[in-house]
Motif scaffolding. Structure first.
Motif, PDB file in Angstrom:
ATOM      1  N   ARG A 135       0.752  -0.941   0.520  1.00 54.31           N
ATOM      2  CA  ARG A 135       0.599  -0.260  -0.099  1.00 54.31           C
ATOM      3  C   ARG A 135       0.751   1.536  -0.091  1.00 54.31           C
ATOM      4  O   ARG A 135       0.707   2.164  -0.549  1.00 54.31           O
ATOM      5  CB  ARG A 135      -0.643  -0.154   1.431  1.00 54.31           C
ATOM      6  CG  ARG A 135      -2.008   0.753   1.183  1.00 54.31           C
ATOM      7  CD  ARG A 135      -2.537   0.851   0.326  1.00 54.31           C
ATOM      8  NE  ARG A 135      -3.772  -0.656   0.494  1.00 54.31           N
ATOM      9  CZ  ARG A 135      -4.738  -0.504   1.154  1.00 54.31           C
ATOM     10  NH1 ARG A 135      -5.315   0.661   1.776  1.00 54.31           N
ATOM     11  NH2 ARG A 135      -6.107  -1.369   0.983  1.00 54.31           N
ATOM     12  N   GLN A 136       2.077   0.789   0.656  1.00 55.56           N
ATOM     13  CA  GLN A 136       2.938   3.028   0.789  1.00 55.56           C
ATOM     14  C   GLN A 136       3.149   2.758  -1.196  1.00 55.56           C
ATOM     15  O   GLN A 136       3.464   3.782  -0.757  1.00 55.56           O
ATOM     16  CB  GLN A 136       3.884   1.846   1.918  1.00 55.56           C
ATOM     17  CG  GLN A 136       5.103   2.954   1.556  1.00 55.56           C
ATOM     18  CD  GLN A 136       6.332   3.075   3.008  1.00 55.56           C
ATOM     19  OE1 GLN A 136       6.748   2.009   3.562  1.00 55.56           O
ATOM     20  NE2 GLN A 136       6.593   4.398   2.996  1.00 55.56           N
ATOM     21  N   LEU A 137       4.064   1.987  -1.186  1.00 63.20           N
ATOM     22  CA  LEU A 137       4.365   1.455  -2.650  1.00 63.20           C
ATOM     23  C   LEU A 137       3.606   2.063  -3.508  1.00 63.20           C
ATOM     24  O   LEU A 137       3.540   2.675  -4.129  1.00 63.20           O
ATOM     25  CB  LEU A 137       5.113   0.602  -3.176  1.00 63.20           C
ATOM     26  CG  LEU A 137       6.059  -0.374  -2.491  1.00 63.20           C
ATOM     27  CD1 LEU A 137       6.372  -1.086  -2.482  1.00 63.20           C
ATOM     28  CD2 LEU A 137       7.144   0.339  -3.361  1.00 63.20           C
ATOM     29  N   MET A 138       2.082   2.071  -3.596  1.00 66.06           N
ATOM     30  CA  MET A 138       1.034   2.098  -4.645  1.00 66.06           C
ATOM     31  C   MET A 138       0.601   3.881  -4.664  1.00 66.06           C
ATOM     32  O   MET A 138       0.850   4.505  -4.837  1.00 66.06           O
ATOM     33  CB  MET A 138       0.188   1.783  -3.743  1.00 66.06           C
ATOM     34  CG  MET A 138      -0.062   0.088  -5.081  1.00 66.06           C
ATOM     35  SD  MET A 138      -0.711  -1.692  -4.883  1.00 66.06           S
ATOM     36  CE  MET A 138      -1.469  -1.596  -3.191  1.00 66.06           C
ATOM     37  N   GLY A 172      -6.161  -7.227  -2.121  1.00 64.50           N
ATOM     38  CA  GLY A 172      -6.203  -6.153  -2.547  1.00 64.50           C
ATOM     39  C   GLY A 172      -6.127  -5.905  -1.067  1.00 64.50           C
ATOM     40  O   GLY A 172      -5.338  -4.778  -0.427  1.00 64.50           O
ATOM     41  N   ARG A 173      -6.942  -6.171   0.050  1.00 64.49           N
ATOM     42  CA  ARG A 173      -7.203  -5.454   1.108  1.00 64.49           C
ATOM     43  C   ARG A 173      -5.828  -6.224   2.228  1.00 64.49           C
ATOM     44  O   ARG A 173      -5.769  -6.025   3.350  1.00 64.49           O
ATOM     45  CB  ARG A 173      -8.846  -5.455   2.213  1.00 64.49           C
ATOM     46  CG  ARG A 173      -9.739  -4.705   1.174  1.00 64.49           C
ATOM     47  CD  ARG A 173     -10.739  -5.386   1.790  1.00 64.49           C
ATOM     48  NE  ARG A 173     -11.146  -5.550   3.349  1.00 64.49           N
ATOM     49  CZ  ARG A 173     -12.011  -6.186   3.495  1.00 64.49           C
ATOM     50  NH1 ARG A 173     -12.799  -7.052   3.329  1.00 64.49           N
ATOM     51  NH2 ARG A 173     -11.721  -6.307   5.272  1.00 64.49           N
ATOM     52  N   GLY A 174      -5.493  -7.103   1.341  1.00 61.02           N
ATOM     53  CA  GLY A 174      -4.516  -7.946   1.526  1.00 61.02           C
ATOM     54  C   GLY A 174      -4.877  -8.923   2.218  1.00 61.02           C
ATOM     55  O   GLY A 174      -4.098  -9.608   3.663  1.00 61.02           O
ATOM     56  N   ALA A 211      -3.686  -7.050  -6.234  1.00 59.87           N
ATOM     57  CA  ALA A 211      -4.042  -5.849  -5.128  1.00 59.87           C
ATOM     58  C   ALA A 211      -3.280  -4.142  -5.814  1.00 59.87           C
ATOM     59  O   ALA A 211      -3.968  -3.800  -5.731  1.00 59.87           O
ATOM     60  CB  ALA A 211      -3.087  -5.711  -4.234  1.00 59.87           C
ATOM     61  N   LEU A 212      -2.202  -4.709  -6.740  1.00 62.27           N
ATOM     62  CA  LEU A 212      -1.778  -3.269  -7.851  1.00 62.27           C
ATOM     63  C   LEU A 212      -3.106  -3.084  -8.164  1.00 62.27           C
ATOM     64  O   LEU A 212      -2.937  -1.909  -8.603  1.00 62.27           O
ATOM     65  CB  LEU A 212      -0.364  -3.476  -8.038  1.00 62.27           C
ATOM     66  CG  LEU A 212       0.865  -3.859  -7.489  1.00 62.27           C
ATOM     67  CD1 LEU A 212       2.265  -3.976  -8.230  1.00 62.27           C
ATOM     68  CD2 LEU A 212       1.425  -2.602  -6.829  1.00 62.27           C
ATOM     69  N   LEU A 213      -2.977  -3.782  -9.459  1.00 59.78           N
ATOM     70  CA  LEU A 213      -4.603  -3.386 -10.612  1.00 59.78           C
ATOM     71  C   LEU A 213      -6.257  -3.344  -9.350  1.00 59.78           C
ATOM     72  O   LEU A 213      -6.554  -2.465 -10.000  1.00 59.78           O
ATOM     73  CB  LEU A 213      -4.725  -5.290 -10.453  1.00 59.78           C
ATOM     74  CG  LEU A 213      -5.891  -4.962 -12.577  1.00 59.78           C
ATOM     75  CD1 LEU A 213      -5.239  -3.646 -13.283  1.00 59.78           C
ATOM     76  CD2 LEU A 213      -6.212  -5.519 -12.909  1.00 59.78           C
ATOM     77  N   VAL A 214      -6.190  -3.987  -8.275  1.00 64.11           N
ATOM     78  CA  VAL A 214      -7.144  -3.107  -7.987  1.00 64.11           C
ATOM     79  C   VAL A 214      -7.581  -1.361  -6.758  1.00 64.11           C
ATOM     80  O   VAL A 214      -8.148  -1.160  -7.444  1.00 64.11           O
ATOM     81  CB  VAL A 214      -8.157  -4.284  -6.671  1.00 64.11           C
ATOM     82  CG1 VAL A 214      -8.766  -4.193  -5.314  1.00 64.11           C
ATOM     83  CG2 VAL A 214      -8.392  -5.426  -7.102  1.00 64.11           C
ATOM     84  N   TYR A 215      -5.725  -1.321  -6.674  1.00 66.27           N
ATOM     85  CA  TYR A 215      -5.505  -0.223  -6.390  1.00 66.27           C
ATOM     86  C   TYR A 215      -5.504   0.713  -6.778  1.00 66.27           C
ATOM     87  O   TYR A 215      -6.352   1.914  -7.049  1.00 66.27           O
ATOM     88  CB  TYR A 215      -4.114   0.070  -5.713  1.00 66.27           C
ATOM     89  CG  TYR A 215      -4.019   1.080  -4.942  1.00 66.27           C
ATOM     90  CD1 TYR A 215      -4.071   1.666  -3.765  1.00 66.27           C
ATOM     91  CD2 TYR A 215      -3.649   2.394  -5.616  1.00 66.27           C
ATOM     92  CE1 TYR A 215      -4.142   2.659  -2.803  1.00 66.27           C
ATOM     93  CE2 TYR A 215      -3.011   3.498  -4.816  1.00 66.27           C
ATOM     94  CZ  TYR A 215      -3.578   3.615  -3.955  1.00 66.27           C
ATOM     95  OH  TYR A 215      -3.087   5.117  -3.469  1.00 66.27           O
TER      96      TYR A 215
END
Length: 243
Positions: A135-138, A172-174, A211-215
């Protein structure tokens, strides 16, 4: 019977870094360093010759950089897992490497035992990246291209069925498979099947890329800051492979 060692290829343009990595990893009896490369082009050739299970890849290198090399290696039919080496954990280049198919990253000053553990994890199919760090990276990469990324991401996710989309958002929520199963009233086996179908339909390599795509699609915008890490903490449970 002795287990087959994990075959590891080291890729870094600094010979001293490669020597240090080879020395620290050489003490792990279950990992065999099968080669060293100074850039991405040499890495591609060595992968063909040595068939490693895992590649420990520097990002910044002359000629063919680590991101380009990762993308090319992950496109191979017998693709090895890739862990990228970086100096700064919030580096946007790390995010590009994740999108290229890397299973995680380690900092160059990471303690030897943790680097060895990272190699073991990705060899077993567990991405080395916590939900909180992802999440921090995104968020670090969010900027002027955010609207275009959101449109493209939503177009890609449109191929998913309703349940697959729900599972993708939970990834995506982990959340780990067991938690997803509990929230969506599904069996763990069914969740695994949905994750596998999501990966196949979207042409993705691992849960980090989901997760990246969902974000990017803006489907996590309402989450609380700490929500991404509730299952994974500092570990990787939320982003393990479909199985």
């Amino acid at each position: 019977m002795t287990a087959t060692p994990i075959r590891l290829l080291l890729v870094d343009d600094d010979p001293l870094v490669r020597a240090g990595l080879a020395l620290m990893i050489g003490g792990a009896g279950d990992i065999e360093v099968v080669g060293e490369a100074a850039d991405g082009a040499e890495a591609e050739e060595l992968v063909r010759r040595t068939r490693p299970d895992v590649v420990l890849m520097d990002i910044r290198m002359p000629a063919v950089d680590g991101i380009t090399a990762t993308r090319r290696l992950r496109a191979r039919p017998d693709a090895p897992q890739v862990v990228v080496l970086t100096t700064f954990h919030a580096d946007e280049q790390v995010l590009h490497a994740m999108r290229a198919g890397a299973a995680g990253f380690v900092l160059k000053d990471t303690p030897p035992a943790e680097i060895v553990d990272a190699v073991r994890r990705v060899a077993a199919g567990d991405p080395v990246l916590s939900p909180a760090v992802t999440r921090q990276l995104m968020r670090h990469a969010a900027g002027t291209a955010a609207d275009a990324r959101r449109t493209r991401a939503r177009e890609r996710l449109a191929v998913l069925g309703d349940r697959e989309r729900e599972v993708a958002v939970a990834v995506g929520r982990g959340l780990a498979n067991a938690r997803i199963a509990a929230e969506l009233f599904l069996s763990v086996a069914t969740v695994k099947a949905h994750v596998s179908r999501v990966l196949a339909k979207l042409g993705l390599d691992n849960r980090v890329q989901i997760a990246l795509l969902v974000y990017d699609a803006g489907l996590l915008d309402g989450d609380e800051e700490g929500g991404a890490g509730e299952e994974g903490g500092a570990g990787t449970d939320g982003f393990r492979g479909a199985g």
